[in-house]
Design an enzyme around this catalytic site. Structure first.
Site, PDB file in Angstrom:
ATOM      1  N   GLU A   1     -10.470  -7.853 -28.010  1.00 53.14           N
ATOM      2  CA  GLU A   1     -11.762  -7.224 -28.303  1.00 53.14           C
ATOM      3  C   GLU A   1     -12.428  -6.705 -27.030  1.00 53.14           C
ATOM      4  OE1 GLU A   1     -13.527  -5.684 -30.083  1.00 53.14           O
ATOM      5  OE2 GLU A   1     -14.643  -6.807 -31.565  1.00 53.14           O
ATOM      6  N   ASP A   2     -13.220  -5.667 -27.200  1.00 48.65           N
ATOM      7  CA  ASP A   2     -13.966  -5.126 -26.063  1.00 48.65           C
ATOM      8  C   ASP A   2     -15.100  -6.070 -25.667  1.00 48.65           C
ATOM      9  OD1 ASP A   2     -15.351  -4.676 -28.423  1.00 48.65           O
ATOM     10  OD2 ASP A   2     -15.664  -2.537 -28.091  1.00 48.65           O
TER      11      ASP A   2
ATOM     12  N   ASP B   1     -20.158 -10.204 -29.120  1.00 49.27           N
ATOM     13  CA  ASP B   1     -21.626 -10.142 -29.077  1.00 49.27           C
ATOM     14  C   ASP B   1     -22.180 -11.155 -30.072  1.00 49.27           C
ATOM     15  OD1 ASP B   1     -24.177  -9.214 -28.534  1.00 49.27           O
ATOM     16  OD2 ASP B   1     -24.015  -7.439 -29.775  1.00 49.27           O
TER      17      ASP B   1
ATOM     18  N   LYS C   1     -21.007 -11.672 -24.436  1.00 45.01           N
ATOM     19  CA  LYS C   1     -22.481 -11.624 -24.354  1.00 45.01           C
ATOM     20  C   LYS C   1     -22.999 -12.816 -25.153  1.00 45.01           C
ATOM     21  CE  LYS C   1     -24.265  -7.193 -25.072  1.00 45.01           C
ATOM     22  NZ  LYS C   1     -24.903  -6.242 -26.024  1.00 45.01           N
TER      23      LYS C   1
ATOM     24  N   PHE D   1     -27.444  -3.598 -23.453  1.00 47.48           N
ATOM     25  CA  PHE D   1     -26.489  -2.736 -24.136  1.00 47.48           C
ATOM     26  C   PHE D   1     -25.636  -2.014 -23.110  1.00 47.48           C
ATOM     27  CE2 PHE D   1     -24.831   0.747 -26.645  1.00 47.48           C
ATOM     28  CZ  PHE D   1     -24.412   0.054 -27.765  1.00 47.48           C
ATOM     29  N   VAL D   2     -24.328  -2.227 -23.206  1.00 50.66           N
ATOM     30  CA  VAL D   2     -23.421  -1.663 -22.201  1.00 50.66           C
ATOM     31  C   VAL D   2     -22.486  -0.614 -22.822  1.00 50.66           C
ATOM     32  CG1 VAL D   2     -23.494  -3.723 -20.758  1.00 50.66           C
ATOM     33  CG2 VAL D   2     -21.753  -3.559 -22.534  1.00 50.66           C
TER      34      VAL D   2
ATOM     35  N   ARG E   1     -17.375   6.380 -24.172  1.00 45.76           N
ATOM     36  CA  ARG E   1     -16.160   5.549 -24.170  1.00 45.76           C
ATOM     37  C   ARG E   1     -15.243   5.893 -23.003  1.00 45.76           C
ATOM     38  NH1 ARG E   1     -15.833   2.908 -29.206  1.00 45.76           N
ATOM     39  NH2 ARG E   1     -16.509   4.085 -31.020  1.00 45.76           N
TER      40      ARG E   1
HETATM   41  P1  IMP Z   1     -20.353  -8.483 -32.872  1.00 42.64           P
HETATM   42  O1  IMP Z   1     -19.808  -8.501 -34.266  1.00 42.64           O
HETATM   43  O2  IMP Z   1     -21.853  -8.484 -32.846  1.00 42.64           O
HETATM   44  O3  IMP Z   1     -19.760  -9.539 -31.968  1.00 42.64           O
HETATM   45  O4  IMP Z   1     -20.042  -7.066 -32.263  1.00 42.64           O
HETATM   46  C1  IMP Z   1     -18.803  -6.633 -32.078  1.00 42.64           C
HETATM   47  C2  IMP Z   1     -18.730  -5.156 -31.794  1.00 42.64           C
HETATM   48  O5  IMP Z   1     -19.997  -4.527 -31.594  1.00 42.64           O
HETATM   49  C3  IMP Z   1     -18.020  -4.967 -30.499  1.00 42.64           C
HETATM   50  O6  IMP Z   1     -16.632  -4.988 -30.693  1.00 42.64           O
HETATM   51  C4  IMP Z   1     -18.526  -3.633 -30.043  1.00 42.64           C
HETATM   52  O7  IMP Z   1     -17.769  -2.597 -30.619  1.00 42.64           O
HETATM   53  C5  IMP Z   1     -19.938  -3.586 -30.551  1.00 42.64           C
HETATM   54  N1  IMP Z   1     -20.898  -3.967 -29.470  1.00 42.64           N
HETATM   55  C6  IMP Z   1     -21.513  -5.150 -29.262  1.00 42.64           C
HETATM   56  N2  IMP Z   1     -22.297  -5.133 -28.152  1.00 42.64           N
HETATM   57  C7  IMP Z   1     -22.148  -3.885 -27.638  1.00 42.64           C
HETATM   58  C8  IMP Z   1     -22.674  -3.226 -26.459  1.00 42.64           C
HETATM   59  O8  IMP Z   1     -23.440  -3.780 -25.634  1.00 42.64           O
HETATM   60  N3  IMP Z   1     -22.268  -1.937 -26.279  1.00 42.64           N
HETATM   61  C9  IMP Z   1     -21.417  -1.275 -27.124  1.00 42.64           C
HETATM   62  N4  IMP Z   1     -20.910  -1.853 -28.215  1.00 42.64           N
HETATM   63  C10 IMP Z   1     -21.257  -3.142 -28.471  1.00 42.64           C
HETATM   64 MG    MG Z   2     -15.364  -3.382 -31.051  1.00 45.99          MG
END
Ligand code: IMP
Ligand code: MG
Length: 181
Positions: A99-100, A103, A131, A152-153, A165
């Site tokens: 995963e990137d 969050d 994060k 937010f990155v 991207r």
């Molecule tokens: P989660 O389900 O909230 O953990 O979010 C997962 C997805 O949200 C990540 O795989 C990202 O694609 C996107 N995401 C979360 N935080 C950021 C950020 O700071 N910048 C860009 N995309 C984010």
């Molecule tokens: Mg993602």
């Protein structure tokens, strides 16, 4: 127009990205040398990290992709939409979700559950960024590139409304870019 002008500060430089991928690749290669490693990248944000991490892995591995989305602009909607399934049958495979960024954790918790129902031998998570401040789901990454603050990155695969991207580093997006939206 140069997109770098929208970046308030660089959080992970190209040089640090290289170091992170080398470190994680070495660790993963040791941990999975006797396993049936299937790297599963979550589209689209993780493709750049996937391309780097797989070239730092020295043991046998296969790759595949899944697509989900839960974001709209800079806010998570909290609802995961399933868009693309695996091509490879995960039965008996040792899956490493690439995963990137981890969050809220909602996306990965959803995918982990989905894959457990398909008889994977093991499922672990490798997140380039973590994060932790925003965590809502009970999930932890087994491999983490770097912990980042609650900002937010973008860049290195991560987007804001499908842009940025292609930046080769990770940066904090200047608030002026999205504050008037
Ligand atoms: P989660 O389900 O909230 O953990 O979010 C997962 C997805 O949200 C990540 O795989 C990202 O694609 C996107 N995401 C979360 N935080 C950021 C950020 O700071 N910048 C860009 N995309 C984010
Ligand atoms: Mg993602």
């Amino acid at each position: 127009m140069n997109i770098e002008k929208d970046i308030a500060k660089v959080l992970v430089s190209e040089e640090e990205i290289k170091e992170i991928c080398a470190r994680l690749g070495k660790q993963i290669s040791e941990d999975y040398k006797d396993k049936k490693l299937l790297l599963v990248s979550v589209l689209k944000g993780a493709v750049v990290f996937m391309a780097d991490i797989m070239r730092n892995i020295t043991c046998d591995c296969q790759i595949d992709f899944m697509a989900v989305s839960s974001y709209s602009g800079t806010k998570t909607t909290g609802v995961v939409k399933f868009k693309k399934d695996l091509d490879i049958n995960p039965d008996g495979m040792d899956i490493l979700l690439v995963e990137d960024i981890l969050d809220s954790g909602v996306t990965l918790a959803y995918l982990k559950n989905l894959l457990f129902d398909r008889n994977a031998a093991s499922i672990k998570v490798c997140a380039f960024l973590d994060k932790p401040a925003n965590r809502r789901a009970d999930i932890k990454a087994d491999y983490v590139g770097k912990e980042v603050p609650d900002e937010f990155v973008v860049g290195y695969g991560l987007d804001y409304d499908e842009k940025y991207r292609n930046l080769p580093f990770v940066g904090v997006l200047d608030e002026s870019v999205y504050s008037d939206k």
